[in-house]
Design an enzyme around this catalytic site. Structure first.
Site, PDB file in Angstrom:
ATOM      1  N   ARG A  66       0.836  -1.195   0.000  1.00  0.00           N
ATOM      2  CA  ARG A  66       0.000   0.000   0.000  1.00  0.00           C
ATOM      3  C   ARG A  66       0.877   1.254   0.000  1.00  0.00           C
ATOM      4  O   ARG A  66       1.924   1.301   0.651  1.00  0.00           O
ATOM      5  CB  ARG A  66      -0.880  -0.010   1.246  1.00  0.00           C
ATOM      6  CG  ARG A  66      -1.894   1.122   1.361  1.00  0.00           C
ATOM      7  CD  ARG A  66      -2.932   1.061   0.290  1.00  0.00           C
ATOM      8  NE  ARG A  66      -4.132   1.829   0.648  1.00  0.00           N
ATOM      9  CZ  ARG A  66      -5.035   2.241  -0.226  1.00  0.00           C
ATOM     10  NH1 ARG A  66      -4.882   1.978  -1.510  1.00  0.00           N
ATOM     11  NH2 ARG A  66      -6.102   2.910   0.168  1.00  0.00           N
ATOM     12  N   THR A 353      -9.118   0.209  -9.566  1.00  0.00           N
ATOM     13  CA  THR A 353      -8.517  -1.044  -9.121  1.00  0.00           C
ATOM     14  C   THR A 353      -8.651  -2.200 -10.114  1.00  0.00           C
ATOM     15  O   THR A 353      -9.480  -2.188 -11.008  1.00  0.00           O
ATOM     16  CB  THR A 353      -9.092  -1.478  -7.759  1.00  0.00           C
ATOM     17  OG1 THR A 353      -9.049  -0.357  -6.873  1.00  0.00           O
ATOM     18  CG2 THR A 353      -8.310  -2.580  -7.131  1.00  0.00           C
ATOM     19  N   THR A 371      -3.930  -1.251  -7.511  1.00  0.00           N
ATOM     20  CA  THR A 371      -4.763  -0.084  -7.809  1.00  0.00           C
ATOM     21  C   THR A 371      -3.942   1.194  -7.928  1.00  0.00           C
ATOM     22  O   THR A 371      -2.855   1.297  -7.355  1.00  0.00           O
ATOM     23  CB  THR A 371      -5.820   0.111  -6.699  1.00  0.00           C
ATOM     24  OG1 THR A 371      -6.679   1.193  -7.036  1.00  0.00           O
ATOM     25  CG2 THR A 371      -5.172   0.378  -5.363  1.00  0.00           C
ATOM     26  N   GLU A 373      -6.236   3.814  -7.659  1.00  0.00           N
ATOM     27  CA  GLU A 373      -7.409   4.445  -7.048  1.00  0.00           C
ATOM     28  C   GLU A 373      -8.438   4.867  -8.089  1.00  0.00           C
ATOM     29  O   GLU A 373      -9.083   4.004  -8.670  1.00  0.00           O
ATOM     30  CB  GLU A 373      -7.022   5.613  -6.134  1.00  0.00           C
ATOM     31  CG  GLU A 373      -8.180   6.303  -5.453  1.00  0.00           C
ATOM     32  CD  GLU A 373      -9.048   5.393  -4.582  1.00  0.00           C
ATOM     33  OE1 GLU A 373     -10.058   5.867  -4.058  1.00  0.00           O
ATOM     34  OE2 GLU A 373      -8.751   4.198  -4.429  1.00  0.00           O
ATOM     35  N   GLU A 390      -4.109   7.637  -4.208  1.00  0.00           N
ATOM     36  CA  GLU A 390      -4.539   6.833  -3.067  1.00  0.00           C
ATOM     37  C   GLU A 390      -4.751   7.621  -1.787  1.00  0.00           C
ATOM     38  O   GLU A 390      -5.496   7.182  -0.903  1.00  0.00           O
ATOM     39  CB  GLU A 390      -3.514   5.734  -2.786  1.00  0.00           C
ATOM     40  CG  GLU A 390      -3.432   4.661  -3.838  1.00  0.00           C
ATOM     41  CD  GLU A 390      -4.728   3.913  -4.062  1.00  0.00           C
ATOM     42  OE1 GLU A 390      -5.629   3.967  -3.206  1.00  0.00           O
ATOM     43  OE2 GLU A 390      -4.841   3.280  -5.116  1.00  0.00           O
ATOM     44  N   SER A 417      -7.702   0.718   3.032  1.00  0.00           N
ATOM     45  CA  SER A 417      -8.105   0.216   1.716  1.00  0.00           C
ATOM     46  C   SER A 417      -9.264  -0.758   1.849  1.00  0.00           C
ATOM     47  O   SER A 417      -9.433  -1.409   2.884  1.00  0.00           O
ATOM     48  CB  SER A 417      -6.925  -0.487   1.042  1.00  0.00           C
ATOM     49  OG  SER A 417      -7.336  -1.145  -0.141  1.00  0.00           O
ATOM     50  N   SER A 418     -10.039  -0.876   0.773  1.00  0.00           N
ATOM     51  CA  SER A 418     -11.097  -1.879   0.696  1.00  0.00           C
ATOM     52  C   SER A 418     -10.640  -3.145  -0.019  1.00  0.00           C
ATOM     53  O   SER A 418     -11.401  -4.120  -0.085  1.00  0.00           O
ATOM     54  CB  SER A 418     -12.304  -1.311  -0.070  1.00  0.00           C
ATOM     55  OG  SER A 418     -12.871  -0.224   0.602  1.00  0.00           O
ATOM     56  N   GLY A 439     -13.383  -2.107  -7.580  1.00  0.00           N
ATOM     57  CA  GLY A 439     -14.605  -1.321  -7.474  1.00  0.00           C
ATOM     58  C   GLY A 439     -14.738  -0.581  -6.167  1.00  0.00           C
ATOM     59  O   GLY A 439     -15.834  -0.439  -5.627  1.00  0.00           O
ATOM     60  N   GLY A 440     -13.591  -0.114  -5.623  1.00  0.00           N
ATOM     61  CA  GLY A 440     -13.627   0.725  -4.440  1.00  0.00           C
ATOM     62  C   GLY A 440     -14.258   0.036  -3.247  1.00  0.00           C
ATOM     63  O   GLY A 440     -13.999  -1.138  -2.977  1.00  0.00           O
TER      64      GLY A 440
END
Length: 535
Positions: A66, A353, A371, A373, A390, A417-418, A439-440
Site C-alpha cells: 500500500r 482497481t 490499484t 485508485e 490513493e 483500503s477496501s 470497485g472501491g
C-alpha cells in the site's frame, strides 16, 4: 497453471510466464505489469496493492504494498481555506499521490517465491508497450469520462487523445514507448532503481510541481518506502478457512465478519433466488462495514482491535442483531475487546482497481489486488505510467467532535483500503478458491457474494461472480440494475429496507480461480473484459 485477470492480454502475459517455468508469484507480477499497459486507468507500478500467497497449499503469506503519505503530510492535508476539500477537487494533481508500493512488494515476494529471473517478468509488458495495444471499449469509456484536460501530463494526452481533445476510438492501436523504455531499465537495474535515482526524482518533481494541488514530496519519501509482510487475517466459516489481508486493508476483516455473521443461517436451503438470503447478506454487510469504517486503519499508526473484531463470540453477538424477517434500524459500530475511543468518519469515495489470480503447476496460489485508485489516478504521468491518487482514501477530517479518526492523514501512513484478495481453504487444508475484485468500497461486498455463491449456493466460481450484486455499507441497500435483484426491490422493502437504490453493472469487476473436480477452473466477471486462461 492458470491466470484470471481483468484483460485477456494481461492474463496471457501471466500464462506465458507459467509456461516458461515461472511460479504463481512470477505470473502475477507479469500480469500486473501487463495490466499497467493495457488497463492504465486501473492499476500499475504507479500505485500499490496487496498480495495473499499460498505456497503449495500452506498457510498464506500476505504482503502489504500500500502507498504511504509523504512525511510532510498532516491531518489537515486535504484542507483548503480551513475546510476539507471536495473529493473531486482533491483527486487530481499532486496532493493525492502516495509513494507507490507495487514494485517493492513485487520484489519482496519475488525474492521469496520467484523462480524466473526478475528481468523475465517484464518481457510481455515491454512488448505490449513497444509494439502497441488496442484501446478496448472499457478503456475508451474511461477516457471519455475523463477529459483530456484532466490528464494533467502532456505525455498522457499524447498517448490516448486526439488533437481535438477527444479520446482515440476503441480499436485504435496505441504505443507507450516511454513506458517500454522505463520497463527495460527497471528489468535490467532491479527494483531499487524505481526508488532511488532519476525515477524517484521524477515522481517527487511531478508531485511537488503539479499544475493542480502541488504538494511537498521528496525523493527521500520515495527512497524510504518499505513493502511489508503482514500476518494474514484468517477465520473459520462453516468447514472452510477464509484468509485475507489485514490492516492497512479493511478487506480481510470485512469479508470474514460478514460471512461469520451469516454462519447461523442456512443460506444453502434459501438459495440465490430467495429475497431472504439477499436481505441477510445486506444486513450482515451493514454490520461489518460499520465496524470497518470506525476501527480499520494502518496498524503501524493506530491500534486496531483486530483480535476483538475477529473474535467468534463478538461476531455471534453482532449476528444476533440480524433477523430474517425484519430490517435493523440504523446500524452502529460495536465495541470489540481492545477498542479505543475513535470516531467514525464520513466515508470517502473509492473508484478504481484491478484484481488478478495466478496458480502454478506446483500448487502455489497468488491472489493480488492492485490499484491507482480513481480512473487514471492523479492524472500525473511519470515515465509512461500514471501516479495514484490513493491518499484520498484517508479521512479528510482528522477528528470528529474532538474525537480522533483512526484513518486520519499522517506522514508515512498508509490509507485504509477496501482491497480484499482472499484465499479459501477446504476442510483438508487445500486451497479451494482464490478470489478478489475491483470497485472501491464495493470490493468486500463483491468478494462476500462470490464466496457465498461458491460455498453456500454451490455455484461454480464463474457463476458466483456473475450473480447480481448487493452492496449495503450503511442504511442504504444498493442492488445491481437490470438484474433479478432489481426485481426483488418490493420484497426487500417489505422486509424494511426503505432506502433501496440501483447501481450500474459497470461498477463491479471480480476474478476467481477454484479447485473443483480435480482441476483448476477460472472465473472472470462478465461485466468486465476479463478472462481466465490456462497454461
Amino acid at each position: 497453471g492458470m491466470v484470471s485477470a481483468a484483460d485477456p492480454r494481461a492474463a496471457a502475459a501471466g500464462v506465458e510466464i507459467l509456461r516458461e517455468g515461472g511460479s504463481a508469484a512470477d505470473a502475477a507480477f507479469a500480469t500486473l505489469l501487463a495490466l499497467n499497459v493495457v488497463e492504465p486507468q486501473s492499476s500499475g507500478i504507479g500505485g500499490g496493492g496487496y498480495l495473499v500467497y499460498a505456497d503449495k497449499g500452506a498457510a498464506p503469506v500476505t504482503f502489504d504494498g500500500r502507498e504511504t503519505a509523504p512525511h510532510a503530510a498532516t491531518g489537515t492535508w486535504f484542507y483548503k481555506n480551513g475546510q476539507p476539500m471536495e473529493f473531486d477537487d482533491a483527486q487530481p494533481g499532486g496532493k493525492s499521490v502516495g509513494v507507490p508500493g507495487n514494485v517493492r512488494m513485487m520484489a519482496l515476494a519475488h525474492q521469496r517465491f520467484g523462480k524466473l529471473p526478475w528481468a523475465a517478468l517484464f518481457q510481455p509488458a515491454i512488448r505490449l508497450a513497444r509494439d502497441g495495444f488496442k484501446i478496448t471499449p472499457r478503456l475508451h469509456n474511461s477516457l471519455s469520462k475523463y477529459p483530456a484536460t484532466g490528464a494533467l501530463s502532456f505525455e498522457a494526452r499524447a498517448i490516448f487523445y486526439q488533437a481535438d481533445g477527444q479520446p482515440k476510438p476503441a480499436g485504435t492501436l496505441v504505443r507507450n514507448p516511454a513506458f517500454a523504455n522505463f520497463l527495460e531499465q527497471l528489468a535490467a537495474r532491479g527494483p531499487d532503481s524505481f526508488y532511488v535515482g532519476p525515477n524517484a526524482q521524477a515522481i517527487a518533481a511531478a508531485v511537488s510541481n503539479a499544475p493542480h494541488n502541488p504538494a511537498p514530496m521528496t525523493s527521500g519519501d520515495v527512497a524510504s518506502y518499505e513493502a511489508k509482510p503482514r500476518p494474514p487475517v484468517c477465520g473459520k466459516y462453516r468447514v472452510y478457512r477464509i484468509c485475507g489481508m489485514g490492516p492497512s486493508s479493511s478487506g480481510g476483516f470485512t469479508v470474514f465478519a460478514a460471512l461469520k455473521q451469516l454462519e447461523r443461517f442456512d443460506l444453502s436451503a434459501l438459495g440465490p433466488q430467495s429475497p431472504t438470503a439477499w436481505h441477510l447478506i445486506a444486513e450482515s454487510e451493514r454490520l461489518a462495514y460499520a465496524d470497518r469504517d470506525k476501527y480499520l486503519a494502518d496498524e503501524d499508526f493506530v491500534r486496531v482491535p483486530l483480535a476483538g473484531l475477529m473474535d467468534p463470540a463478538y461476531l455471534a453477538g453482532r449476528s444476533a442483531l440480524i433477523s430474517p424477517t425484519a430490517t435493523m434500524g440504523s446500524v452502529h459500530a460495536g465495541t470489540p475487546a481492545g477498542a479505543e475511543i475513535v470516531c467514525t468518519p464520513e466515508p470517502q469515495p473509492e473508484r478504481g482497481t484491478s484484481h488478478f489470480i495466478a496458480v502454478d503447476r506446483w500448487g502455489d496460489v497468488a491472489s493480488e489486488t492492485s490499484t491507482i485508485e480513481s480512473s487514471f489516478g492523479s492524472g500525473l504521468m511519470v515515465n509512461g505510467y500514471y501516479l495514484n491518487n490513493e491518499l484520498t482514501d484517508f479521512s479528510f477530517r482528522p477528528e470528529k467532535n474532538g474525537c480522533p479518526v483512526a484513518n486520519r492523514v499522517e506522514g508515512g501512513k498508509r490509507p485504509r483500503s477496501s482491497m480484499s484478495p482472499t484465499i479459501v481453504y477446504g476442510p483438508e487444508g487445500q486451497v479451494v478458491l482464490a478470489v478478489g475484485a475491483a470497485g472501491g468500497s464495493t470490493i468486500p461486498a463483491q468478494v462476500i457474494k462470490a464466496i457465498v455463491g461458491v460455498l453456500d449456493f454451490r455455484l461454480s466460481a464463474q457463476d458466483a461472480i456473475a450473480l447480481p450484486m448487493i452492496y449495503s455499507p450503511a442504511d442504504t441497500v444498493y442492488v445491481e440494475s437490470g438484474t433479478f435483484l432489481e426485481g426483488m426491490i418490493p420484497q426487500l422493502k417489505a422486509l424494511g429496507h426503505s432506502g433501496v437504490r440501483t447501481l450500474p453493472a459497470a461498477t463491479f469487476k471480480a476474478n476467481a480461480i477454484e479447485w473443483a473436480n480435480g482441476r483448476w477452473s477460472g472465473g472472470a466477471d462478465p461485466r468486465s473484459e476479463g478472462a481466465a486462461l490456462s497454461e
